[in-house]
Enzyme design. Sequence first.
Site, PDB file in Angstrom:
ATOM      1  N   HIS A 254       0.830  -1.198   0.000  1.00 32.27           N
ATOM      2  CA  HIS A 254       0.000   0.000   0.000  1.00 32.27           C
ATOM      3  C   HIS A 254       0.869   1.253   0.000  1.00 32.27           C
ATOM      4  CE1 HIS A 254      -3.227   2.618   2.061  1.00 32.27           C
ATOM      5  NE2 HIS A 254      -3.414   2.612   0.757  1.00 32.27           N
TER       6      HIS A 254
ATOM      7  N   ASP B 182       8.419   7.906 -20.305  1.00 25.14           N
ATOM      8  CA  ASP B 182       8.812   7.946 -21.704  1.00 25.14           C
ATOM      9  C   ASP B 182      10.302   7.618 -21.809  1.00 25.14           C
ATOM     10  OD1 ASP B 182      10.264  10.355 -21.122  1.00 25.14           O
ATOM     11  OD2 ASP B 182       8.530  11.581 -21.652  1.00 25.14           O
TER      12      ASP B 182
ATOM     13  N   HIS C 266       7.496  19.429 -13.025  1.00 19.69           N
ATOM     14  CA  HIS C 266       8.302  18.324 -13.552  1.00 19.69           C
ATOM     15  C   HIS C 266       9.533  18.028 -12.693  1.00 19.69           C
ATOM     16  CE1 HIS C 266       9.656  15.429 -16.462  1.00 19.69           C
ATOM     17  NE2 HIS C 266      10.769  16.098 -16.695  1.00 19.69           N
TER      18      HIS C 266
ATOM     19  N   TYR D 240       6.629  14.541 -21.590  1.00 19.29           N
ATOM     20  CA  TYR D 240       5.873  14.447 -20.329  1.00 19.29           C
ATOM     21  C   TYR D 240       4.911  13.259 -20.283  1.00 19.29           C
ATOM     22  CZ  TYR D 240       7.955  18.996 -19.705  1.00 19.29           C
ATOM     23  OH  TYR D 240       8.865  20.022 -19.612  1.00 19.29           O
ATOM     24  N   ALA D 241       5.187  12.236 -21.057  1.00 19.18           N
ATOM     25  CA  ALA D 241       4.387  11.005 -21.004  1.00 19.18           C
ATOM     26  C   ALA D 241       4.943  10.143 -19.871  1.00 19.18           C
ATOM     27  CB  ALA D 241       4.425  10.276 -22.341  1.00 19.18           C
ATOM     28  N   ASN D 242       4.695  10.603 -18.657  1.00 16.04           N
ATOM     29  CA  ASN D 242       5.210   9.972 -17.448  1.00 16.04           C
ATOM     30  C   ASN D 242       4.121   9.978 -16.389  1.00 16.04           C
ATOM     31  OD1 ASN D 242       8.038  10.082 -18.494  1.00 16.04           O
ATOM     32  ND2 ASN D 242       7.778  12.278 -18.182  1.00 16.04           N
TER      33      ASN D 242
END
Length: 139
Positions: A20, A28, A106, A128-130
């Site tokens: 948990h 990316d 970021h 920013y594909a994170n």
Amino acid sequence: MKKTTILNAQLSHVIATMGHTDGLTICDAGLPIPTEQHCIDLALTKGIPDFLSVLQAVSSELFIEKIVLAEEIKNINPQIEQQLLMVIQQIEVQQKNTIKIEYIPHNEFKHQSNQAKAVVRTGECSPYANVILYSGVPF
């Protein structure tokens, strides 16, 4: 042979050992990953595998209670953000819970990502594909 979705042994192990509030970053191809960070590098070529496919596969085995995104995705990559939010909505329906969504700068995202149990690097070449996924409990 394993019957469920994720066949990658390292990724399957990390998901199976998450507790948990443990974090798992899916990123990316360009996100900096410290040498000491546990990295599961799935990147094969540009775009393969893509970010959203990896997210969908991981979510089939990980119960997610919260996600963290870089706030820059809103302006710089709104297409991926909208697609990601649609996937999150689908996961909420499957899991029967509400997933908290948090946006942070970021630089803070990179710091939090370093605290995750592991980082899964995709072949995504889109800014920013994170996402950091935080594990919940299905009860």
